[in-house]
Design a protein around this motif. Structure first.
Motif, PDB file in Angstrom:
ATOM      1  N   ASN A  80       0.814  -1.215   0.000  1.00 13.20           N
ATOM      2  CA  ASN A  80       0.000   0.000   0.000  1.00 13.20           C
ATOM      3  C   ASN A  80       0.850   1.269   0.000  1.00 13.20           C
ATOM      4  OD1 ASN A  80      -2.358   1.486  -0.060  1.00 13.20           O
ATOM      5  ND2 ASN A  80      -2.635   1.473   2.170  1.00 13.20           N
ATOM      6  N   PRO A  81       1.611   1.495  -1.066  1.00 17.77           N
ATOM      7  CA  PRO A  81       2.499   2.668  -1.107  1.00 17.77           C
ATOM      8  C   PRO A  81       1.702   3.968  -1.137  1.00 17.77           C
ATOM      9  CG  PRO A  81       2.345   1.674  -3.282  1.00 17.77           C
ATOM     10  CD  PRO A  81       1.628   0.746  -2.342  1.00 17.77           C
ATOM     11  N   SER A  82       2.291   5.021  -0.607  1.00 20.03           N
ATOM     12  CA  SER A  82       1.651   6.332  -0.665  1.00 20.03           C
ATOM     13  C   SER A  82       1.649   6.818  -2.108  1.00 20.03           C
ATOM     14  CB  SER A  82       2.405   7.331   0.224  1.00 20.03           C
ATOM     15  OG  SER A  82       3.765   7.428  -0.186  1.00 20.03           O
ATOM     16  N   VAL A  83       0.679   7.672  -2.407  1.00 15.60           N
ATOM     17  CA  VAL A  83       0.525   8.160  -3.770  1.00 15.60           C
ATOM     18  C   VAL A  83       1.686   9.091  -4.129  1.00 15.60           C
ATOM     19  CG1 VAL A  83      -0.944   9.444  -5.362  1.00 15.60           C
ATOM     20  CG2 VAL A  83      -1.972   7.959  -3.633  1.00 15.60           C
ATOM     21  N   SER A  84       2.392   8.737  -5.195  1.00 13.52           N
ATOM     22  CA  SER A  84       3.490   9.558  -5.693  1.00 13.52           C
ATOM     23  C   SER A  84       3.657   9.255  -7.173  1.00 13.52           C
ATOM     24  CB  SER A  84       4.789   9.252  -4.943  1.00 13.52           C
ATOM     25  OG  SER A  84       5.227   7.931  -5.234  1.00 13.52           O
ATOM     26  N   VAL A  85       4.430  10.045  -7.852  1.00 10.91           N
ATOM     27  CA  VAL A  85       4.690   9.792  -9.267  1.00 10.91           C
ATOM     28  C   VAL A  85       5.300   8.417  -9.451  1.00 10.91           C
ATOM     29  CG1 VAL A  85       6.023  10.520 -11.287  1.00 10.91           C
ATOM     30  CG2 VAL A  85       4.936  12.240  -9.824  1.00 10.91           C
ATOM     31  N   LEU A  86       6.223   8.057  -8.576  1.00  8.52           N
ATOM     32  CA  LEU A  86       6.907   6.765  -8.684  1.00  8.52           C
ATOM     33  C   LEU A  86       5.957   5.596  -8.450  1.00  8.52           C
ATOM     34  CD1 LEU A  86       9.624   5.400  -9.181  1.00  8.52           C
ATOM     35  CD2 LEU A  86      10.036   5.492  -6.706  1.00  8.52           C
ATOM     36  N   SER A  87       5.110   5.706  -7.419  1.00 11.88           N
ATOM     37  CA  SER A  87       4.196   4.597  -7.117  1.00 11.88           C
ATOM     38  C   SER A  87       3.132   4.452  -8.196  1.00 11.88           C
ATOM     39  CB  SER A  87       3.538   4.801  -5.749  1.00 11.88           C
ATOM     40  OG  SER A  87       2.703   5.947  -5.748  1.00 11.88           O
ATOM     41  N   ILE A  88       2.669   5.569  -8.761  1.00  5.93           N
ATOM     42  CA  ILE A  88       1.677   5.508  -9.847  1.00  5.93           C
ATOM     43  C   ILE A  88       2.298   4.892 -11.090  1.00  5.93           C
ATOM     44  CG2 ILE A  88       0.291   6.892 -11.436  1.00  5.93           C
ATOM     45  CD1 ILE A  88      -0.212   8.826  -9.110  1.00  5.93           C
ATOM     46  N   LEU A  89       3.528   5.291 -11.407  1.00  6.46           N
ATOM     47  CA  LEU A  89       4.221   4.712 -12.554  1.00  6.46           C
ATOM     48  C   LEU A  89       4.454   3.221 -12.352  1.00  6.46           C
ATOM     49  CD1 LEU A  89       5.625   5.115 -15.275  1.00  6.46           C
ATOM     50  CD2 LEU A  89       7.723   5.686 -14.017  1.00  6.46           C
ATOM     51  N   ALA A  90       4.827   2.838 -11.119  1.00  8.25           N
ATOM     52  CA  ALA A  90       5.047   1.418 -10.811  1.00  8.25           C
ATOM     53  C   ALA A  90       3.764   0.621 -11.000  1.00  8.25           C
ATOM     54  CB  ALA A  90       5.562   1.267  -9.388  1.00  8.25           C
ATOM     55  N   LEU A  91       2.644   1.194 -10.560  1.00  6.76           N
ATOM     56  CA  LEU A  91       1.356   0.521 -10.701  1.00  6.76           C
ATOM     57  C   LEU A  91       0.979   0.365 -12.168  1.00  6.76           C
ATOM     58  CD1 LEU A  91      -1.229  -0.679  -9.542  1.00  6.76           C
ATOM     59  CD2 LEU A  91      -2.140   1.651  -9.345  1.00  6.76           C
ATOM     60  N   ILE A  92       1.170   1.418 -12.961  1.00 12.53           N
ATOM     61  CA  ILE A  92       0.821   1.364 -14.385  1.00 12.53           C
ATOM     62  C   ILE A  92       1.631   0.290 -15.091  1.00 12.53           C
ATOM     63  CG2 ILE A  92       0.969   2.628 -16.567  1.00 12.53           C
ATOM     64  CD1 ILE A  92       0.297   5.174 -14.968  1.00 12.53           C
ATOM     65  N   VAL A  93       2.936   0.252 -14.811  1.00  8.37           N
ATOM     66  CA  VAL A  93       3.806  -0.735 -15.459  1.00  8.37           C
ATOM     67  C   VAL A  93       3.451  -2.143 -14.993  1.00  8.37           C
ATOM     68  CG1 VAL A  93       6.194  -1.540 -15.693  1.00  8.37           C
ATOM     69  CG2 VAL A  93       5.684   0.907 -15.816  1.00  8.37           C
ATOM     70  N   PHE A  94       3.216  -2.307 -13.687  1.00  9.47           N
ATOM     71  CA  PHE A  94       2.902  -3.634 -13.157  1.00  9.47           C
ATOM     72  C   PHE A  94       1.578  -4.156 -13.696  1.00  9.47           C
ATOM     73  CE2 PHE A  94       1.152  -6.479  -9.848  1.00  9.47           C
ATOM     74  CZ  PHE A  94       2.141  -7.457  -9.883  1.00  9.47           C
ATOM     75  N   ILE A  95       0.572  -3.290 -13.749  1.00  9.82           N
ATOM     76  CA  ILE A  95      -0.730  -3.704 -14.277  1.00  9.82           C
ATOM     77  C   ILE A  95      -0.606  -4.080 -15.748  1.00  9.82           C
ATOM     78  CG2 ILE A  95      -3.009  -2.815 -14.948  1.00  9.82           C
ATOM     79  CD1 ILE A  95      -2.845  -3.724 -12.038  1.00  9.82           C
ATOM     80  N   ASP A  96       0.231  -3.368 -16.489  1.00 12.14           N
ATOM     81  CA  ASP A  96       0.410  -3.700 -17.899  1.00 12.14           C
ATOM     82  C   ASP A  96       1.117  -5.038 -18.055  1.00 12.14           C
ATOM     83  OD1 ASP A  96      -0.135  -2.502 -20.588  1.00 12.14           O
ATOM     84  OD2 ASP A  96       1.997  -2.915 -20.846  1.00 12.14           O
ATOM     85  N   PHE A  97       2.073  -5.327 -17.164  1.00 15.39           N
ATOM     86  CA  PHE A  97       2.725  -6.641 -17.195  1.00 15.39           C
ATOM     87  C   PHE A  97       1.706  -7.742 -16.908  1.00 15.39           C
ATOM     88  CE2 PHE A  97       4.763 -10.062 -14.676  1.00 15.39           C
ATOM     89  CZ  PHE A  97       5.504 -10.641 -15.706  1.00 15.39           C
ATOM     90  N   CYS A  98       0.834  -7.515 -15.934  1.00 13.24           N
ATOM     91  CA  CYS A  98      -0.205  -8.496 -15.621  1.00 13.24           C
ATOM     92  C   CYS A  98      -1.160  -8.668 -16.801  1.00 13.24           C
ATOM     93  CB  CYS A  98      -0.979  -8.083 -14.369  1.00 13.24           C
ATOM     94  SG  CYS A  98       0.003  -8.120 -12.861  1.00 13.24           S
ATOM     95  N   LEU A 153       0.591  -7.915  -3.932  1.00  7.96           N
ATOM     96  CA  LEU A 153       1.614  -6.911  -3.650  1.00  7.96           C
ATOM     97  C   LEU A 153       1.127  -5.900  -2.624  1.00  7.96           C
ATOM     98  CD1 LEU A 153       3.446  -5.936  -6.971  1.00  7.96           C
ATOM     99  CD2 LEU A 153       4.347  -7.162  -4.995  1.00  7.96           C
ATOM    100  N   GLY A 154      -0.152  -5.539  -2.720  1.00  7.02           N
ATOM    101  CA  GLY A 154      -0.708  -4.627  -1.731  1.00  7.02           C
ATOM    102  C   GLY A 154      -1.077  -3.267  -2.266  1.00  7.02           C
ATOM    103  N   PHE A 155      -1.418  -3.172  -3.557  1.00  2.79           N
ATOM    104  CA  PHE A 155      -1.905  -1.906  -4.105  1.00  2.79           C
ATOM    105  C   PHE A 155      -3.362  -1.714  -3.698  1.00  2.79           C
ATOM    106  CE2 PHE A 155       1.590  -2.527  -7.204  1.00  2.79           C
ATOM    107  CZ  PHE A 155       2.167  -1.258  -7.138  1.00  2.79           C
ATOM    108  N   ASP A 156      -3.728  -0.477  -3.461  1.00  5.70           N
ATOM    109  CA  ASP A 156      -5.113  -0.142  -3.124  1.00  5.70           C
ATOM    110  C   ASP A 156      -6.031  -0.505  -4.289  1.00  5.70           C
ATOM    111  OD1 ASP A 156      -7.053   1.623  -1.353  1.00  5.70           O
ATOM    112  OD2 ASP A 156      -7.328   2.262  -3.435  1.00  5.70           O
TER     113      ASP A 156
END
Length: 298
Positions: A80-98, A153-156
């Protein structure tokens, strides 16, 4: 109930945007004198299939997919990372990999392909093709491959929902022949050029370019094919639906044909083998011809 209303609002809002883009492309195609881009009956079938898919999918997300997500979440890392440019980018890339994994499996497993074949059975490439989806997706189970890794992983869940819907919105704009190569973006991003190859049914085009937003997954895992190396693209699938303009048939024929094959050959391996496996294992087995192909044979 609030989640259901949110889902319906999303369907309405983006549905209006998609229809406007489709209308604009159709108008541009007509004015530029292009032919063979839009087929009226196919376009209507695409829109009807897309509407039924998104309504069912939106309600399913609200009623049980997010609930399952939260249940799995408690067993994961709960990052559950705090909202930041890095965490949003990580989520976008991870979701695309999935999505890449999910999309790959939809092409390689007959059970999943039975729902996904709808999207590939269009013989034209235009923005309405993006809406040619299948309402059974929510019940096929393949969404687990897309949603649940993020839960572990624990994303909201709300951010994951936005990432998934954003991924789908991006992919809508890949379904066109009006955009050619996009220069340096072709190296990293999925583009209309790359996605045209994905929709091809010739040997060099089948099972290529599975990425959603990014194309580097395909380059990394060996599933990439550049449009310049793919030959003439023929849209559609090798076994076209027998009623190509009936939206309900478009969404269920894959399941019906799979069930018929299992019943005929009494072989449950058909459910999890690749879509063409039944024809390889039982070479005298033939799929019914579509109305268009049957007419050509006469």
């Amino acid at each position: 109930m609030q989640d259901v209303l949110h889902a319906l609002f999303f369907v309405t809002a983006f549905g209006a945007v998609f229809l406007a883009v489709i209308a604009a492309e159709y108008h541009y195609v007509r004015r530029s004198g292009q032919t063979g881009i839009y087929h009226p009956r196919e376009t209507v079938a695409n829109l009807a299939a897309g509407f039924s898919y998104k309504i069912v999918d939106g309600v399913a997300v609200a009623l049980f997919i997010q609930a399952f997500y939260l249940w799995v979440y408690q067993f994961g890392l709960q990052w559950n990372p705090s909202v930041s440019v890095l965490s949003i980018l990580a989520l976008i890339v991870f979701i695309d990999f999935c999505f890449y994994i999910n999309h790959y499996m939809m092409h390689k497993v007959r059970w999943f392909w039975s729902g996904h074949i709808t999207h590939h059975s269009s013989e034209h490439m235009n923005f309405s093709t993006a809406l040619r989806q299948n309402f059974t997706f929510a019940f096929s189970g393949s969404w687990v491959l897309w949603w649940i890794p993020a839960a572990l992983l624990g994303f909201d869940k709300n951010w994951v929902l936005l990432a998934i819907e954003g991924n789908l919105v991006y992919q809508f704009f890949l379904h066109t022949e009006q955009v050619r190569k996009l220069g340096i973006l072709e190296k990293v991003m999925n583009t209309p050029s790359h996605h045209r190859v994905h929709h091809g049914s010739n040997p060099a085009q089948i099972d290529r370019n599975f990425g959603g937003i990014f194309i580097f997954w395909d380059k990394l895992f060996g599933t990439f094919r550049d449009e310049n190396d793919a030959g003439e693209i023929k849209y559609g699938v090798n076994h076209m639906p027998t009623k190509p303009y009936n939206p309900f048939h478009l969404q269920v024929h894959g399941w019906v044909e799979m069930a018929q094959d299992v019943w005929k050959f009494k072989d449950l391996r058909i459910l999890y083998k690749h879509p063409e496996w039944v024809n390889e294992q039982y070479p005298h087995h033939e799929q019914p011809l579509s109305e268009g192909v049957a007419a050509e044979k006469l």
